[in-house]
Design a protein around this motif. Structure first.
Motif, PDB file in Angstrom:
ATOM      1  N   ASP C  60     -12.933  23.186   1.759  1.00 47.92           N
ATOM      2  CA  ASP C  60     -13.443  22.043   2.521  1.00 47.92           C
ATOM      3  C   ASP C  60     -12.902  22.039   3.940  1.00 47.92           C
ATOM      4  OD1 ASP C  60     -14.768  21.296   0.311  1.00 47.92           O
ATOM      5  OD2 ASP C  60     -13.449  19.624  -0.230  1.00 47.92           O
ATOM      6  N   GLU C  63     -14.743  24.661   5.869  1.00 46.15           N
ATOM      7  CA  GLU C  63     -16.093  24.167   6.150  1.00 46.15           C
ATOM      8  C   GLU C  63     -16.038  23.162   7.302  1.00 46.15           C
ATOM      9  OE1 GLU C  63     -18.818  23.890   3.289  1.00 46.15           O
ATOM     10  OE2 GLU C  63     -20.202  23.143   4.815  1.00 46.15           O
ATOM     11  N   TRP C 209     -16.881   9.942  12.061  1.00 44.33           N
ATOM     12  CA  TRP C 209     -16.689   9.327  10.756  1.00 44.33           C
ATOM     13  C   TRP C 209     -17.901   8.477  10.384  1.00 44.33           C
ATOM     14  CZ3 TRP C 209     -13.811   4.301   9.614  1.00 44.33           C
ATOM     15  CH2 TRP C 209     -13.563   4.190   8.259  1.00 44.33           C
ATOM     16  N   PHE C 210     -18.401   7.718  11.382  1.00 44.88           N
ATOM     17  CA  PHE C 210     -19.531   6.835  11.114  1.00 44.88           C
ATOM     18  C   PHE C 210     -20.824   7.614  10.899  1.00 44.88           C
ATOM     19  CE2 PHE C 210     -19.044   2.154  11.647  1.00 44.88           C
ATOM     20  CZ  PHE C 210     -17.684   2.116  11.713  1.00 44.88           C
ATOM     21  N   SER C 212     -21.447  11.000  10.513  1.00 42.44           N
ATOM     22  CA  SER C 212     -21.525  12.357   9.982  1.00 42.44           C
ATOM     23  C   SER C 212     -22.122  12.450   8.584  1.00 42.44           C
ATOM     24  CB  SER C 212     -20.139  12.982   9.972  1.00 42.44           C
ATOM     25  OG  SER C 212     -19.306  12.240   9.115  1.00 42.44           O
ATOM     26  N   GLY C 213     -22.175  11.352   7.856  1.00 43.29           N
ATOM     27  CA  GLY C 213     -22.670  11.427   6.489  1.00 43.29           C
ATOM     28  C   GLY C 213     -21.768  12.322   5.649  1.00 43.29           C
ATOM     29  N   LEU C 214     -22.340  13.359   5.080  1.00 48.51           N
ATOM     30  CA  LEU C 214     -21.547  14.232   4.222  1.00 48.51           C
ATOM     31  C   LEU C 214     -20.978  15.425   4.972  1.00 48.51           C
ATOM     32  CD1 LEU C 214     -24.031  14.017   1.286  1.00 48.51           C
ATOM     33  CD2 LEU C 214     -21.642  13.409   1.077  1.00 48.51           C
ATOM     34  N   ASN C 215     -21.282  15.536   6.260  1.00 50.80           N
ATOM     35  CA  ASN C 215     -20.784  16.674   7.024  1.00 50.80           C
ATOM     36  C   ASN C 215     -19.479  16.295   7.695  1.00 50.80           C
ATOM     37  OD1 ASN C 215     -23.282  18.368   6.786  1.00 50.80           O
ATOM     38  ND2 ASN C 215     -24.090  16.501   7.718  1.00 50.80           N
ATOM     39  N   LYS C 216     -18.384  16.847   7.184  1.00 48.48           N
ATOM     40  CA  LYS C 216     -17.103  16.423   7.723  1.00 48.48           C
ATOM     41  C   LYS C 216     -16.613  17.362   8.798  1.00 48.48           C
ATOM     42  CE  LYS C 216     -16.084  14.356   3.415  1.00 48.48           C
ATOM     43  NZ  LYS C 216     -15.771  14.744   2.062  1.00 48.48           N
TER      44      LYS C 216
END
Lengths: 293, 378, 264
Positions: C60, C63, C209-210, C212-216
């Motif tokens: 993670d 990624e 953070w707000f 990005s959804g699931l893309n960290k």
């Protein structure tokens, strides 16, 4: 060359020139309208929407405004955020000034260059990581209290206090403020400062009468930036201040998180934005006001 | 002006070098990942459920990859789903009391009861957990649970004092009482302290006012409101000496780390948190998600859940408990997950000392949430 | 200025204190990244590399690192292009609504990130492009374009205005004058603004953070560890990123100094 062709040439050149001009002028207008003005306007509109079953629906009601502005806790937060950001700004400006003064007037050029270079380093480290570090340093079982206990002092409660919040704000703003102040001071004509000294002016009086007025623009800009950054920061008051009580940015996060009340968060955001516009405007007016006398 | 030019120069080349560095950094680690293209499963859960200690084995065995999004609190979860396009989340870990809402909003798929080990459950009541069934159809599968009560630092509060929520008001811990920053568990405890017992969520206006009053009277004692990480840290470093709204799910991790903290279910009663898996509506990965839920209910999965690095949860299957005793007797003993122990969580539930966490019955979640904001600002 | 020795030493001592304050958190973050205890407290546990190992082996994190790099390089490209175009416009043309124009460009940094984040998230959701890497890139470009513009504008103001017109007089078109005169002159500023905007984007967490959804990204992972299962991985990631940038900084300094010597 006939007159006709030269006109065509001229008009084609003009056309080319305006293509050229617009190539440089338009992109930012389009981009910022779409992705800066757009979102902000939408946010203002959103403050009139309603939320049903955790879903936002477009509407035009005053409910959110009445609800938020009618709550004591909103105004408490507002005053608190002002207070904290204000204290943070004053403290940061005061702490930074002697450092900037040293760098601008006392340090050699090499020292100054290295110092500025060092001040840029924090921008390359994560603000969150630094705040997390403070958490460990300031804790009751932390580094500072461990050190003080050897001297038979403490322990002092520093976390979850306003002190903690201000330390956090300074972590964010101090390097920037020192840099801005140093530039502001370095741009002063040194001969004037020396003249003041030579005329027998005492150091503090020189600072007050000569240096501060001349560096005013830069100093005010530093203060405005410091205030804006502190006012909008939610990490320090949350992690070092224990969100006790919450500042406006925390209120936004809370309101979004719990119950999906984006419209109410938008109300808070709009109030913050208006406040900061007023502060920034006042700051700029003060910074560029012509000196009288 | 020479100095400025130099400053500019040194800044510049440094940044240039950064760009080179970025380019070299790009080239190394991604090569190894390029060939593998596992199926991605989007997970919405409390922190920790998508971490390697839980899912790595399953990922490797099934060539899948979990992409977790973490939330804190059921309202937060509902909000996140509402704002995402349908089908975004393949698997949703929900608090038991919010399953009903998920279902009502049409966010979750029906489950096939035959797929899951209902005959292996430790406690009859868990097989038909409130809200998990609707019109004879199953919508969510409970996987773990835990108890909330008084969490305290043993150096500041005695075990006897901890047997009542009144210890939060003890003068010695003024400014040292923390809240987990979510209204449901904390206000639930206040309601229990007010003597509402089993009716803790079903409050008439009068009783709700009384709960608010009790809560506000605790305000001078409160040292902070914390999220998950803050709760951990402030209990560990002694910043907070009592914590309202949590239980062994946090102190358990710290205890294992050697901190003098613990959690008990006080005499006024405790609250149960319940975590259940649901399959997100509109997912095209329902089969593999089903397999994952089955895995979490298997003995291996239950042990992983009981030993979860982020926070431990009690096993709910007989085989899970048996395996836990087998492989980690110390943890089983610490948490009472051995038949016949006095603090066996199942026994506590059966004795009626534990109340399932629920959403407010007569008020809305928004009312409670609103009061919580007010309380924080008081 | 009169040389006052005690005062000078006092001021230097003060400066040292201020720098201690600024660097203490960075220093302790590095120290705790090698500390074996999961919860960083004093006294320290034993020396360990396990947090680095955990981070290194966590897919993670890799990624996220890839996402972060994609975001920051794309952001830097867009922001620098926009910044250059805007700076050039400001340098070369004057027109009636210029203050409004400049306001539009320079305003974003004055809006708190949390507000930008909220507004962006709502807006992207409305447009149906929320939760994508692209959303972060767009948001960051808006945020950083003003910095790029400022840096390049500063450089342009050091340019002799007659240079460009001289090129025109010699028959160069506007485009080729731009390519041959303006761009080369601005190149240092362009590179520097590229790097600065990349760096700002690389460390920005609130908006990421707000939206990005699931893309960290890396900062979002850090935020998640800090709000979630707090452990010294945060310090390990932080120290690693810090170490890499510092090494590069020092190399850059050395390279710069040797080049200067050669020039002399």
């Amino acid at each position: 060359m006939s007159e006709a062709t030269s006109t065509t040439a001229a008009s084609s050149a003009a056309r080319q020139s305006s293509v050229f001009k617009l190539t440089f002028r338009l992109p930012i207008i389009i981009w910022q309208s779409l992705f800066f003005i757009g979102p902000l306007c939408f946010m203002v509109a959103m403050s009139f929407f309603i939320v049903r079953n955790y879903r936002m629906q477009e509407d035009f009601v005053m409910k959110n405004w009445l609800k938020m502005l009618g709550r004591d806790y909103f105004w408490d937060s507002y005053v608190l955020t002002w207070g904290l950001a204000g204290i943070g700004t004053v403290v940061t400006m005061l702490v930074a000034f002697p450092a900037a003064y040293t760098l601008a007037f006392k340090a050699s050029e090499a020292v100054r260059r290295w110092a500025i270079f060092m001040l840029i380093i924090p921008f390359f480290t994560s603000y969150l990581v630094r705040i997390f570090s403070w958490y460990v340093i300031l804790a009751e079982s932390g580094v500072i209290n461990a050190g003080l206990s050897y001297l038979g002092l403490g322990p002092f409660v520093m976390l979850n206090t306003k002190f903690g919040t201000v330390v956090g704000y300074m972590t964010l703003t101090l390097p920037l403020v020192i840099i801005l102040q140093t530039f502001a001071l370095a741009n002063i004509d040194r001969s004037l400062v020396e003249a003041a000294f030579n005329l027998g002016c005492r150091p503090f009086r020189t600072i007050y009468r000569v240096i501060l007025p001349m560096a005013r623009t830069g100093l005010i800009i530093a203060a405005v930036f410091c205030f804006i950054l502190s006012f909008g920061d939610f990490v320090s008051p949350y992690y070092l201040g224990g969100s006790k009580p919450p500042t406006l940015p925390i209120l936004i996060v809370d309101t979004v998180k719990s119950g999906q009340q984006w419209p109410r968060a938008a109300v808070v955001a709009v109030v913050m934005m208006v406040t900061l516009f007023v502060v920034a405007f006042a700051g700029i007016m003060a910074a560029y006001r012509r000196r009288v006398g | 002006m020479k100095s400025t030019a130099n400053l500019f120069g040194s800044k510049l080349s440094r940044r240039k070098a950064l760009a080179y560095g970025a380019a070299t950094a790009l080239s190394t680690p991604f090569i190894s990942r390029a060939w593998a293209a596992p199926t991605e499963i989007n997970m919405l859960a409390w922190y920790g459920h998508g971490e390697p200690d839980i899912v790595a084995e399953f990922e490797a065995a099934n060539n899948v990859k979990f992409k977790p999004k973490y939330y804190a609190g059921g309202d937060n979860m509902l909000g996140l789903i509402a704002q995402s396009p349908p089908g975004t989340y393949d698997v949703i870990l929900s608090d038991g009391e919010f399953v009903q809402q998920l279902n009502a909003a049409g966010y979750i798929e029906e489950l096939n009861a035959a797929d899951y080990p209902f005959d292996d459950m430790l406690y009859e009541d868990f097989t038909k957990f409130p809200g998990h069934w609707k019109d004879g159809k199953l919508y969510s599968m409970m996987v773990r649970f835990g108890h909330l009560g008084v969490s305290y630092n043993k150096n500041a509060i005695t075990a006897e004092e901890a047997m009542s929520y009144s210890c939060f008001w003890k003068p010695e811990v003024k400014g040292k009482v923390g809240h987990f920053d979510w209204h449901l568990p904390s206000l639930g405890m206040m309601s229990l302290y007010n003597g509402n017992g089993a009716g803790l969520w079903d409050l008439s206006d009068g009783k709700w006012d009384a709960v608010q009053e009790t809560t506000l009277s605790l305000r001078p004692q409160v040292g902070g409101y914390f999220d998950y990480g803050g709760t951990f840290n402030s209990l560990k470093n002694g910043e907070m000496q009592a914590m309202c709204g949590i239980g062994d799910w946090i102190t358990g991790v710290l205890e294992k780390d050697g901190a003098p903290v613990g959690s008990v279910v006080p005499k006024e009663g405790g609250i149960q948190w319940t975590e259940s898996y649901c399959i997100g509506k509109g997912t095209d990965k329902a089969d593999i998600v089903k397999k994952f839920i089955q895995y979490m209910l298997s003995a291996d999965g239950q042990v992983k859940s009981a030993q979860m690095a982020a926070y431990p949860g009690f096993a709910i299957t007989k085989s899970g408990r048996a395996k836990l005793i087998d492989v980690d007797r110390a943890e089983a003993e610490r948490t009472g997950q051995i038949d016949g122990m006095a603090n066996d969580p199942i026994t506590l539930v059966k004795e009626g000392r534990i109340h399932y966490r629920n959403i407010p019955v007569q008020q809305t979640l928004e009312d409670w949430n609103d009061f919580w904001s007010e309380y924080k600002n008081a | 200025m009169s040389d006052n020795r005690p005062l000078r030493w006092f001021l230097y001592g003060y400066l040292a204190l201020v720098f201690t304050f600024i660097f203490a958190p960075i220093l302790f973050s590095v120290i705790f990244s090698f500390n074996s205890d999961r919860f960083p407290t004093i006294p320290l546990g034993s020396f360990t590399l396990k947090w680095y190992q955990t981070v290194w082996n966590d897919p993670d994190v890799w990624e996220a690192a890839r996402t972060s790099l994609t975001v920051s390089l794309s952001t830097a490209t867009i922001a620098t292009l926009l910044g250059f175009a805007t700076a050039y416009t400001d340098y070369r043309y004057s027109f009636r609504l210029k203050p409004v124009y400049l306001g539009l460009v320079l305003l974003p940094p004055t809006i708190p990130l949390i507000i930008m984040a909220l507004a962006m998230l709502a807006w992207f959701a409305k447009l149906g492009i929320s939760g994508q890497v692209m959303s972060i890139i767009i948001a960051h470009s808006v945020l950083t374009a003003p910095f790029a513009m400022a840096i390049i504008r500063l450089r342009l103001s050091q340019m002799d205005p007659s240079l460009e017109s001289a090129a025109w007089n010699l028959g160069a078109s506007q485009w080729s004058a731009l390519r041959r005169v303006i761009v080369p002159f601005c190149l240092p500023a362009i590179i520097s603004s590229f790097c600065l905007t990349a760096a700002v984007s690389f460390d920005e967490f609130a908006i990421s953070w707000f939206v990005s959804g699931l893309n960290k990204t890396i900062p979002v992972i850090i935020l998640e560890i800090v709000t979630g299962n707090i452990d010294p991985q945060v310090n390990a990631i932080g120290s690693f990123v810090f170490l890499v940038s510092m090494t590069l900084v020092i190399i850059a300094q050395v390279v710069l100094m040797t080049r200067r010597k050669k020039e002399v």
